[in-house]
Design a protein around this motif. Sequence first.
Motif, mmCIF file in Angstrom:
data_model
loop_
_atom_site.group_PDB
_atom_site.id
_atom_site.type_symbol
_atom_site.label_atom_id
_atom_site.label_comp_id
_atom_site.label_asym_id
_atom_site.label_seq_id
_atom_site.Cartn_x
_atom_site.Cartn_y
_atom_site.Cartn_z
ATOM 1 N N LEU A 118 0.825 -1.204 0.000
ATOM 2 C CA LEU A 118 0.000 0.000 0.000
ATOM 3 C C LEU A 118 0.864 1.260 0.000
ATOM 4 C CD1 LEU A 118 -2.920 0.971 0.050
ATOM 5 C CD2 LEU A 118 -2.810 0.998 2.539
ATOM 6 N N VAL A 119 1.958 1.229 0.769
ATOM 7 C CA VAL A 119 2.863 2.379 0.811
ATOM 8 C C VAL A 119 3.519 2.592 -0.551
ATOM 9 C CG1 VAL A 119 5.018 3.239 1.788
ATOM 10 C CG2 VAL A 119 3.281 2.267 3.288
ATOM 11 N N LEU A 120 4.012 1.507 -1.157
ATOM 12 C CA LEU A 120 4.669 1.619 -2.456
ATOM 13 C C LEU A 120 3.683 2.069 -3.536
ATOM 14 C CD1 LEU A 120 6.980 -1.535 -2.409
ATOM 15 C CD2 LEU A 120 7.634 0.852 -2.077
ATOM 16 N N PHE A 121 2.453 1.563 -3.477
ATOM 17 C CA PHE A 121 1.445 1.977 -4.447
ATOM 18 C C PHE A 121 1.116 3.460 -4.281
ATOM 19 C CE2 PHE A 121 -3.067 2.419 -5.726
ATOM 20 C CZ PHE A 121 -2.942 2.063 -7.061
ATOM 21 N N THR A 122 1.030 3.901 -3.028
ATOM 22 C CA THR A 122 0.767 5.320 -2.761
ATOM 23 C C THR A 122 1.915 6.186 -3.274
ATOM 24 O OG1 THR A 122 -0.511 4.717 -0.791
ATOM 25 C CG2 THR A 122 0.216 7.006 -0.975
ATOM 26 N N LEU A 123 3.151 5.723 -3.078
ATOM 27 C CA LEU A 123 4.307 6.472 -3.569
ATOM 28 C C LEU A 123 4.310 6.537 -5.096
ATOM 29 C CD1 LEU A 123 7.132 5.181 -1.179
ATOM 30 C CD2 LEU A 123 6.022 7.426 -1.156
ATOM 31 N N PHE A 124 3.887 5.459 -5.732
ATOM 32 C CA PHE A 124 3.830 5.478 -7.196
ATOM 33 C C PHE A 124 2.755 6.450 -7.681
ATOM 34 C CE2 PHE A 124 2.304 3.913 -11.306
ATOM 35 C CZ PHE A 124 3.495 3.917 -12.022
ATOM 36 N N ILE A 125 1.612 6.462 -7.006
ATOM 37 C CA ILE A 125 0.573 7.432 -7.360
ATOM 38 C C ILE A 125 1.104 8.851 -7.178
ATOM 39 C CG2 ILE A 125 -1.697 8.351 -6.731
ATOM 40 C CD1 ILE A 125 -1.894 5.737 -8.165
ATOM 41 N N ALA A 126 1.843 9.058 -6.085
ATOM 42 C CA ALA A 126 2.424 10.382 -5.846
ATOM 43 C C ALA A 126 3.409 10.753 -6.946
ATOM 44 C CB ALA A 126 3.114 10.408 -4.483
ATOM 45 N N LEU A 127 4.197 9.768 -7.420
ATOM 46 C CA LEU A 127 5.130 10.027 -8.517
ATOM 47 C C LEU A 127 4.377 10.417 -9.787
ATOM 48 C CD1 LEU A 127 8.001 9.976 -9.722
ATOM 49 C CD2 LEU A 127 7.687 7.522 -10.153
ATOM 50 N N CYS A 128 3.266 9.735 -10.066
ATOM 51 C CA CYS A 128 2.455 10.068 -11.247
ATOM 52 C C CYS A 128 1.867 11.476 -11.128
ATOM 53 C CB CYS A 128 1.341 9.038 -11.427
ATOM 54 S SG CYS A 128 1.902 7.386 -11.909
ATOM 55 N N VAL A 129 1.380 11.816 -9.928
ATOM 56 C CA VAL A 129 0.815 13.151 -9.718
ATOM 57 C C VAL A 129 1.891 14.215 -9.888
ATOM 58 C CG1 VAL A 129 -0.254 14.678 -8.015
ATOM 59 C CG2 VAL A 129 -1.044 12.319 -8.240
ATOM 60 N N TRP A 130 3.067 13.963 -9.312
ATOM 61 C CA TRP A 130 4.185 14.901 -9.456
ATOM 62 C C TRP A 130 4.580 15.034 -10.920
ATOM 63 C CZ3 TRP A 130 7.415 18.555 -7.967
ATOM 64 C CH2 TRP A 130 8.681 18.628 -8.549
ATOM 65 N N TYR A 131 4.676 13.914 -11.596
ATOM 66 C CA TYR A 131 5.052 13.883 -13.010
ATOM 67 C C TYR A 131 4.068 14.709 -13.833
ATOM 68 C CZ TYR A 131 7.555 11.460 -16.785
ATOM 69 O OH TYR A 131 8.356 11.146 -17.845
ATOM 70 N N PHE A 132 2.775 14.514 -13.580
ATOM 71 C CA PHE A 132 1.727 15.225 -14.319
ATOM 72 C C PHE A 132 1.751 16.726 -14.005
ATOM 73 C CE2 PHE A 132 -2.530 16.940 -14.753
ATOM 74 C CZ PHE A 132 -2.940 16.460 -15.990
ATOM 75 N N SER A 133 1.757 17.044 -12.720
ATOM 76 C CA SER A 133 1.625 18.450 -12.323
ATOM 77 C C SER A 133 2.838 19.278 -12.735
ATOM 78 C CB SER A 133 1.414 18.557 -10.812
ATOM 79 O OG SER A 133 2.507 17.978 -10.113
ATOM 80 N N ASP A 134 4.045 18.743 -12.613
ATOM 81 C CA ASP A 134 5.225 19.534 -12.944
ATOM 82 C C ASP A 134 5.379 19.704 -14.452
ATOM 83 O OD1 ASP A 134 7.137 20.868 -11.210
ATOM 84 O OD2 ASP A 134 8.674 19.830 -12.375
ATOM 85 N N TYR A 135 4.989 18.671 -15.218
ATOM 86 C CA TYR A 135 5.002 18.826 -16.666
ATOM 87 C C TYR A 135 3.973 19.865 -17.111
ATOM 88 C CZ TYR A 135 8.272 15.520 -18.787
ATOM 89 O OH TYR A 135 9.415 14.912 -19.248
ATOM 90 N N VAL A 136 2.790 19.850 -16.483
ATOM 91 C CA VAL A 136 1.771 20.849 -16.810
ATOM 92 C C VAL A 136 2.298 22.247 -16.515
ATOM 93 C CG1 VAL A 136 -0.474 21.777 -16.119
ATOM 94 C CG2 VAL A 136 -0.222 19.335 -16.576
ATOM 95 N N ARG A 137 2.911 22.423 -15.345
ATOM 96 C CA ARG A 137 3.469 23.728 -14.985
ATOM 97 C C ARG A 137 4.540 24.150 -15.991
ATOM 98 N NH1 ARG A 137 7.930 25.430 -13.260
ATOM 99 N NH2 ARG A 137 8.717 23.293 -13.072
#
Length: 671
Positions: A118-137
Amino acid sequence: MASYGVISAIRGAILMLALLVFLGNIMMWIIMPTDTYYDNWLLHILADTNSTYFGIQGPIMLDFTFPILFIAILGCVYLHLGKKVASTTRSCERSRELRILKRPMIVKGLGIVTLTELVLFTLFIALCVWYFSDYVRHWFRQALARSITRGEKVWQTKFDRVGIVTGVTGNLCLTFLFYPVTRGSSILPMLGLTFESSIKYHKWLGNMAMALFTLHGFIYIVYWIITHRLSEMLKWGDHYVSNIAGEICLLCGLSMWITTYPSIRRKKFELFLYTHYLYVLFIIFFILHIGIGFATIMLPSLYLFIIDRCLRFLQSKENVRLVSARVLPCETIELNFSKSRELETLSVLVKCEGNWTRKLYDLISSTTPIEHIRVSVEGPYGPATTDFLRHDMLVLISGGSGITPFFSIIRELIFISSTQKCKIPKVTLICVFKNSSNLSLLELNNSSFHKSADSCDLELRIEAYVTREKAHPKSKLESPTTISFKPNPSDAPISPALGPHSWLWLAAIISSSFIIFLILLGVFTQYAIYPIDQNTNTLYSYTKKGSMNMLFICFSIVMTASFAFLWNKKRNAMEAQQIQDTEETKASKTSTSFFEQDDVELESLPLQSITKSTNVHYGQRPDLERFLLDIKESSVGVLVSGPKKMKRDVAAICSSGMADNIYFESISFTW
């Protein structure tokens, strides 16, 4: 013992090195969307790796492909050395300290997961969110200038940028998609994972990737409509993104995604299976859609998967030696294959659940004598070792045909007990059946252990529950029927595809094939791509570049994998000639059955030194909570193989905290 200590230290160092390389690779993923990467890092990387042999593809492979392949090679060495280390029990104290990390939880949409997962899955989701948001910015800052160039409104340009970032984030999910389904992977067992237990990660990643890719395609269709450029759907960009290739890729992905729906996958498995072969077209058109340069980011997992798939294909073309079969009253058959380098057999249980298994059952159980059946196999696959010796007791809970994986575990414990003379845990097998005919499965279990009864210290107790019958049937239960076959001289015993040193051979295939690929790519880039890109106003065709890369990868892998397979096949054939042919026996039927008694408690007479007692309970289900909580041993490992509800019930008991001595072993036997 000193050598074992040295080997253990080397394995620990290898594991630490692999972890450091992986963390460095993850850091590149985190840094890549930032301005720091584009304004500083990328410029230095391009300057330091400026070459006419690989072009822009070179630094991408250096950052994202080479580290993972290096980890895979380290994993091969790690697992090879692991064969030389004697089996030892782990510290129970250490297990208790890490207990909270392995405690099962039931999460809606994910099923049974541990805290670590669950922790690793949450970290991967966080990586995807970071990846998406910073590319958008990053790209929103360029929206104004780009909108002026295109002659469109700023919000339309931003909408276009969101579509790109959605697809890029989907590529992040696709990057990890093939690791869980690489059955001969060196990475999964290095992490203590099996193919079966990792399938759920493939499902999670596949759902996320297809959701993002579908959204990516939808956004672009809307974007083309609002900007009056719907004709873009029919363009094949030979020097940029190819829209038609992307649309074909998405259609293939949607076909696969739809057939993974549980009701379709379970009821029409062949439709699910054959539709999933569209992954070949999906990958081809994905590379043609975005270009090989960006696709190189997801290359490592695909590269390792292609190696594994090639070896599985080569193995499946060989005919193996089927020596006998047993037909059970519960419409189940046991196929016994000859194994290389020894006279024992490898058994596979097949239950009638569909058209193919029904045809196989009818063929073997027919009254017409059959001398030979042509059979090919892949595998077998499964955990390289079990880590159950650290427990004082094992509780194996099964439902229906889910009992079959536990036979292998019990057999391994018997083998360890009879050869290494080390302490092994007590075993209690709780099996739940619908009808008494399924009790014949237990007879397979007992007859398999007959040869080891005198030299084994395993204390085995069986609690069988027949839920749909109130009492022992008055009619005599049928006994399993044994049928012997006459193998052809060309049939080979089942053996590892790459021989006894398979991990070293796999490391050689990974490294040598990648070197050959780099040589071919370097020559092609130097003499075909570079002259056009440098001396003319046009770029070399993205379609041709991607196609040639795929051709080089497949050629390199097929050549090296075929050589390794054929070399080991020759050695296996030489060893097979030395095996005594003791398999030609007349067809016979077993005439004894230990289910013909009137009382409920039964004793397996040939196995009194192994089996403590066998109890059959009719018309009831086991009270698993009471049974597990009443166990007094200090460390109890609990494994479940059966219906989803049974798994969840047992996981809930083990995670309730009502007993500190229960350890849920999150090993999956089905997918």
